[in-house]
Design an enzyme around this catalytic site. Structure first.
Site, PDB file in Angstrom:
ATOM      1  N   HIS A 199      -0.127   4.356   4.156  1.00 38.28           N
ATOM      2  CA  HIS A 199      -0.778   5.062   3.054  1.00 38.28           C
ATOM      3  C   HIS A 199      -0.316   6.515   3.000  1.00 38.28           C
ATOM      4  O   HIS A 199       0.054   7.026   1.938  1.00 38.28           O
ATOM      5  CB  HIS A 199      -2.295   5.015   3.205  1.00 38.28           C
ATOM      6  CG  HIS A 199      -2.885   3.673   2.920  1.00 38.28           C
ATOM      7  ND1 HIS A 199      -4.237   3.495   2.760  1.00 38.28           N
ATOM      8  CD2 HIS A 199      -2.336   2.454   2.759  1.00 38.28           C
ATOM      9  CE1 HIS A 199      -4.494   2.222   2.512  1.00 38.28           C
ATOM     10  NE2 HIS A 199      -3.341   1.568   2.522  1.00 38.28           N
TER      11      HIS A 199
ATOM     12  N   SER B  45       0.806  -1.225   0.000  1.00 39.62           N
ATOM     13  CA  SER B  45       0.000   0.000   0.000  1.00 39.62           C
ATOM     14  C   SER B  45       0.836   1.270   0.000  1.00 39.62           C
ATOM     15  O   SER B  45       0.474   2.250  -0.646  1.00 39.62           O
ATOM     16  CB  SER B  45      -0.945   0.012   1.195  1.00 39.62           C
ATOM     17  OG  SER B  45      -1.855  -1.042   1.098  1.00 39.62           O
TER      18      SER B  45
END
Length: 131
Positions: free
Chosen positions: A113, A62
């Site tokens: 993220h 991610s």
């Protein structure tokens, strides 16, 4: 960065790379694209290590995916990349799904993220200034 526990996470990351990867690789070239991917993934993992408890388990790419997204956004927002209307819709869809999954899905590493997105934006800014 290369291990995924859930198929849905692996599938989403694969789709994201398939949609953004060729465009970004075309802008940066193969080696700078690979460097962006690795830097963003490492930044996401490093931020996880620094800011989350040592018992936190993190898998997936991610951070790297959000780094690609940051690069894509940088070039789109600075108008260095002309994005056709259809691709703008795809980009907004990816961003929307990413934000929804990040905020509402359990077991999502918001730290990775955010660090990946920031590193992608920073890498793109540095790359654009040194070109």
């Amino acid at each position: 960065m290369f291990i995924h526990v859930h198929f849905a996470h692996f599938f989403y990351n694969t789709i994201s790379i398939a949609m953004m990867g060729p465009i970004i690789e075309g802008l940066l070239g193969k080696w700078k694209f690979l460097l962006l991917y690795l830097i963003s993934g490492i930044a996401g993992n490093a931020a996880t290590f620094v800011f989350l408890p040592l018992t936190y388990t993190h898998t997936g790419s991610s951070g790297a995916i959000f780094g690609l997204l940051g690069c894509f956004l940088f070039f789109a927002l600075t108008k260095r990349l002309h994005i056709p209307r259809q691709n703008q819709t795809i980009l907004l869809l990816i961003i929307g799904i990413s934000v929804i999954m990040t905020v509402f899905e359990s077991d999502i590493n918001i730290t990775a993220h955010a660090a990946g997105l920031f590193s992608g934006l920073l890498y793109s800014w540095i790359f654009s200034r040194n070109k």
